[in-house]
Design a protein around this motif. Structure first.
Motif, PDB file in Angstrom:
ATOM      1  N   SER A 116      -2.286   9.220  20.231  1.00 58.61           N
ATOM      2  CA  SER A 116      -2.147   8.928  21.487  1.00 58.61           C
ATOM      3  C   SER A 116      -2.573  10.229  22.442  1.00 58.61           C
ATOM      4  N   THR A 174      -3.296  14.802   8.279  1.00 58.91           N
ATOM      5  CA  THR A 174      -2.524  15.723   9.492  1.00 58.91           C
ATOM      6  C   THR A 174      -1.952  16.948   9.160  1.00 58.91           C
ATOM      7  N   LYS A 219       1.357  15.493  14.679  1.00 53.00           N
ATOM      8  CA  LYS A 219       2.456  15.924  13.825  1.00 53.00           C
ATOM      9  C   LYS A 219       2.143  15.837  12.370  1.00 53.00           C
ATOM     10  N   ARG A 253      -8.387   1.935   2.352  1.00 52.50           N
ATOM     11  CA  ARG A 253      -9.235   1.588   3.451  1.00 52.50           C
ATOM     12  C   ARG A 253     -10.601   1.303   2.975  1.00 52.50           C
ATOM     13  N   ARG A 305       0.529  -1.205   0.083  1.00 49.00           N
ATOM     14  CA  ARG A 305       0.328  -0.187   0.159  1.00 49.00           C
ATOM     15  C   ARG A 305       0.925   1.232   0.018  1.00 49.00           C
TER      16      ARG A 305
HETATM   17  C1  LIG Z   1      -1.001   3.582  17.726  1.00 46.78           C
HETATM   18  C2  LIG Z   1      -0.799   4.764  17.363  1.00 46.78           C
HETATM   19  C3  LIG Z   1      -0.552   5.909  17.788  1.00 46.78           C
HETATM   20  C4  LIG Z   1      -0.330   7.061  17.139  1.00 46.78           C
HETATM   21  N1  LIG Z   1      -0.218   8.298  17.883  1.00 46.78           N
HETATM   22  C5  LIG Z   1       0.337   9.281  17.133  1.00 46.78           C
HETATM   23  C6  LIG Z   1       0.083  10.642  17.920  1.00 46.78           C
HETATM   24  O1  LIG Z   1      -0.218  10.705  19.080  1.00 46.78           O
HETATM   25  N2  LIG Z   1       0.610  11.855  17.171  1.00 46.78           N
HETATM   26  C7  LIG Z   1       0.712  11.631  15.814  1.00 46.78           C
HETATM   27  O2  LIG Z   1       1.022  12.669  15.318  1.00 46.78           O
HETATM   28  N3  LIG Z   1       0.532  10.576  14.863  1.00 46.78           N
HETATM   29  C8  LIG Z   1       0.362   9.543  15.901  1.00 46.78           C
HETATM   30  N4  LIG Z   1       0.175   8.424  15.161  1.00 46.78           N
HETATM   31  C9  LIG Z   1       0.275   8.362  13.616  1.00 46.78           C
HETATM   32  C10 LIG Z   1      -0.743   8.835  12.956  1.00 46.78           C
HETATM   33  O3  LIG Z   1      -1.860   8.195  13.074  1.00 46.78           O
HETATM   34  C11 LIG Z   1      -0.635   9.006  11.390  1.00 46.78           C
HETATM   35  O4  LIG Z   1       0.562  10.006  11.367  1.00 46.78           O
HETATM   36  C12 LIG Z   1      -1.644   9.609  10.658  1.00 46.78           C
HETATM   37  O5  LIG Z   1      -2.881   8.561  10.806  1.00 46.78           O
HETATM   38  C13 LIG Z   1      -1.308  10.002   9.215  1.00 46.78           C
HETATM   39  O6  LIG Z   1      -2.475  10.322   8.643  1.00 46.78           O
HETATM   40  P1  LIG Z   1      -2.172  11.297   7.456  1.00 46.78           P
HETATM   41  O7  LIG Z   1      -3.630  10.848   6.486  1.00 46.78           O
HETATM   42  O8  LIG Z   1      -1.941  12.604   7.676  1.00 46.78           O
HETATM   43  O9  LIG Z   1      -1.017  10.540   6.797  1.00 46.78           O
HETATM   44  P2  LIG Z   1      -0.875   9.672   5.422  1.00 46.78           P
HETATM   45  O10 LIG Z   1       0.071  10.095   4.451  1.00 46.78           O
HETATM   46  O11 LIG Z   1      -2.260   9.581   4.681  1.00 46.78           O
HETATM   47  O12 LIG Z   1      -0.402   8.268   6.105  1.00 46.78           O
HETATM   48  C14 LIG Z   1       0.555   8.005   6.534  1.00 46.78           C
HETATM   49  C15 LIG Z   1       0.623   6.800   7.158  1.00 46.78           C
HETATM   50  O13 LIG Z   1      -0.107   6.618   8.547  1.00 46.78           O
HETATM   51  C16 LIG Z   1      -0.947   5.532   8.446  1.00 46.78           C
HETATM   52  N5  LIG Z   1      -2.427   6.123   8.379  1.00 46.78           N
HETATM   53  C17 LIG Z   1      -2.727   6.961   7.772  1.00 46.78           C
HETATM   54  N6  LIG Z   1      -4.180   7.014   7.849  1.00 46.78           N
HETATM   55  C18 LIG Z   1      -4.547   6.127   8.935  1.00 46.78           C
HETATM   56  C19 LIG Z   1      -5.765   5.772   9.562  1.00 46.78           C
HETATM   57  N7  LIG Z   1      -6.858   6.349   9.371  1.00 46.78           N
HETATM   58  N8  LIG Z   1      -5.680   4.711  10.523  1.00 46.78           N
HETATM   59  C20 LIG Z   1      -4.414   4.129  10.918  1.00 46.78           C
HETATM   60  N9  LIG Z   1      -3.201   4.524  10.209  1.00 46.78           N
HETATM   61  C21 LIG Z   1      -3.222   5.491   9.212  1.00 46.78           C
HETATM   62  C22 LIG Z   1      -0.761   4.818   7.167  1.00 46.78           C
HETATM   63  O14 LIG Z   1       0.307   3.811   7.731  1.00 46.78           O
HETATM   64  C23 LIG Z   1      -0.128   5.664   6.131  1.00 46.78           C
HETATM   65  O15 LIG Z   1       0.518   4.929   5.367  1.00 46.78           O
HETATM   66  C24 LIG Z   1      -0.038   7.128  15.738  1.00 46.78           C
HETATM   67  C25 LIG Z   1      -0.466   5.806  14.948  1.00 46.78           C
HETATM   68  C26 LIG Z   1      -0.585   4.680  15.630  1.00 46.78           C
HETATM   69  C27 LIG Z   1      -0.930   3.468  14.868  1.00 46.78           C
END
Ligand SMILES: Cc1cc2nc3c(=O)[nH]c(=O)nc-3n(C[C@H](O)[C@H](O)[C@H](O)COP(=O)(O)OP(=O)(O)OC[C@H]3O[C@@H](n4cnc5c(N)ncnc54)[C@H](O)[C@@H]3O)c2cc1C
Length: 449
Positions: A268, A290, A284, A157, A146
């Motif tokens: 978190s 984000t 972040k 998803r 992916r």
């Molecule tokens: C248990 C856990 C706790 C986290 N805690 C924090 C935190 O406290 N602060 C913080 O900044 N980030 C945290 N993250 C990371 C955060 O979830 C991802 O950075 C964010 O979801 C990215 O989304 P995006 O659309 O901006 O980025 P994208 O570029 O779309 O995604 C980057 C990567 O993030 C993951 N991701 C994206 N969307 C989702 C989703 N809806 N569900 C699960 N994974 C996803 C995928 O692996 C993807 O490849 C955490 C992740 C996990 C698994």
């Protein structure tokens, strides 16, 4: 309870693994009992593997269903890793299904085997099975690669979920229309029960949970930039209490008017239960969602699904704690530090916190102030330090960790590690190499593998 062992709401791992095995084996057992086994060895094996594969496919929905009774004690990341491993097994079992059917011809008469395969893939009566097979052959590799494909997480998803539902539906139709045990009630009953559980799992995440969230929604009470590309977002429930969490846990957040969409993200919690009903998150700017976090206005509706995660001190009573965070992985670690301060923890606390540049270091004043109340040693690491930097330099590697971990009771302390997967895996490996038992290391990977 052993020291260092966790008790969170959720079944004991054996109570999860046991029923899982029973659910996978039940239709297989019914198939074995319900038919006279008169076909050849390869044909029987082919059918059995397909039935097991289909049962595992149904269970995939339960594994990703965010049920706290399943993930509470095991950890949702472990459950997701198992979901990914099981997907590869399902793919293997179902790829083997048609190949084993033609296996006896494959060696002596490959042309006959090829003709049989082509008939199988074009026969009208087998169309639902072929469709399920093709869907899985597409879905699993797409999920594995992916990150390398030009599709957004949300698009992936949705298509993954819908594709999985379609594959399971077509697979069920195939088993009940041409399967050898299709007339045997226990076989039919066990498959229908599994499919009902799968449907419930999907409805639970995308129907029941959002309905519940709608009644207990939150609003953004503050959203401020706290460091380079880093935001602190504070939520407050509109009515009633906020989720009952333990410091260090995480929740899925959605913003907007309606909770009925798939774009929720795990973050978190950086505050402690004492500050409830308010809960705060450090986010972040990383990707398409984000990057827009700073534009979320005060007053915006938010929906919280949680808490989840096992990165917590609940149920543990360590004498010394080592907290290791990389980048925004500091968010749950900050929650745990604040908890230790609130509880007036008497043991020794060591914080090792790595960032790329100084402007990314979060809440430095608060960390400094904590030294007054806790027996706290702080090691800040920068991989790109400014000229006047007197702290540690480098990334969180075995070498830099070794410089910080200079205490004699190394193996007795509890290690809580949080950050990007590569960093967390590296730290876990380095700690294990230093003789720290696995049970003393609790890690949160900021990505589900
Ligand atoms: C248990 C856990 C706790 C986290 N805690 C924090 C935190 O406290 N602060 C913080 O900044 N980030 C945290 N993250 C990371 C955060 O979830 C991802 O950075 C964010 O979801 C990215 O989304 P995006 O659309 O901006 O980025 P994208 O570029 O779309 O995604 C980057 C990567 O993030 C993951 N991701 C994206 N969307 C989702 C989703 N809806 N569900 C699960 N994974 C996803 C995928 O692996 C993807 O490849 C955490 C992740 C996990 C698994």
């Amino acid at each position: 309870m052993r020291d260092g062992q966790l008790r969170l709401p959720g079944f004991h791992p054996l109570l999860v693994i046991g029923p899982y095995v029973i659910c996978v084996v039940a239709p297989l057992g019914a198939a074995v009992l319900g038919e006279t086994r008169s076909r050849g060895f390869y044909q029987e094996l082919s059918m059995d593997l397909a039935v097991a594969g289909l049962a595992m496919l149904f269970m995939q929905f339960a594994l990703s269903g965010r049920f706290k009774f399943l993930s509470g004690n095991i950890g949702i990341d472990t459950l997701m890793r198992f979901h990914q491993l099981a997907a590869r097994m399902v793919l293997g079992l179902l790829i083997a299904h048609p190949l084993l059917l033609v296996a006896p011809a494959l060696w002596g008469h490959p042309a006959v085997a090829a003709r049989m395969l082509s008939t199988m893939f074009t026969a009208r009566v087998l169309r639902s099975g072929t469709t399920a097979w093709l869907l899985l052959v597409l879905l699993v590799p797409i999920a594995i690669y992916r990150d390398k494909l030009p599709i957004s997480y949300e698009a992936w998803r949705s298509s993954h979920g819908l594709g999985g539902i379609a594959a399971a539906g077509f697979g069920l139709h195939h088993a009940l229309s041409v399967g050898a045990s299709r007339a045997y009630p226990p076989f039919v009953g066990s498959l229908l029960a599994l499919s009902a559980f799968a449907i419930f799992s999907v409805l639970f995440v995308y129907g029941l949970k959002p309905l519940w969230q709608l009644r207990r929604h939150y609003r953004v009470v503050s959203n401020r930039k706290v460091a380079e590309r880093m935001w602190e977002i504070v939520l407050e429930p509109r009515n009633g209490a906020s989720i009952a969490f333990t410091s260090g846990q995480f929740a899925w957040l959605k913003f907007g008017r309606s909770p009925f969409h798939v774009s929720d993200h795990p973050f978190s919690i950086c505050t402690t239960p004492n500050s409830r009903p308010r809960i705060a998150f450090l986010i972040k700017e990383a990707g398409d969602f984000t990057r827009r976090i700073g534009t979320i206005a005060v007053g915006t509706c938010a929906f919280v699904d949680g808490p989840f995660g096992t990165l917590t001190l609940k149920g543990r009573s360590p004498k010394g704690v080592v907290l290791i965070a990389g980048g925004v992985g500091f968010s749950p670690i900050l929650g745990i530090l604040r908890q230790l301060r609130a509880e007036r923890f008497k043991g020794s606390v060591c914080l090792i916190y790595g960032n790329r540049v100084r402007t990314q270091v979060l809440f430095q004043d608060e960390i400094e102030a904590m030294k007054q109340e806790l027996d706290l040693s702080v090691h800040l690491l920068l991989s790109e330090p400014p000229a006047d930097w007197s702290g540690n330099v480098g990334e969180l590697t075995a070498e830099t960790l070794a410089r910080c971990l200079d205490f004699s009771d190394l193996a007795e302390r509890l290690y809580l590690v949080s950050g990007p997967p590569a960093m967390v895996k590296g730290v876990e490996k380095a700690l294990r190499a230093r003789g720290i038992p696995r049970r003393n290391i609790i890690a949160e990977h900021f990505k589900f593998a």
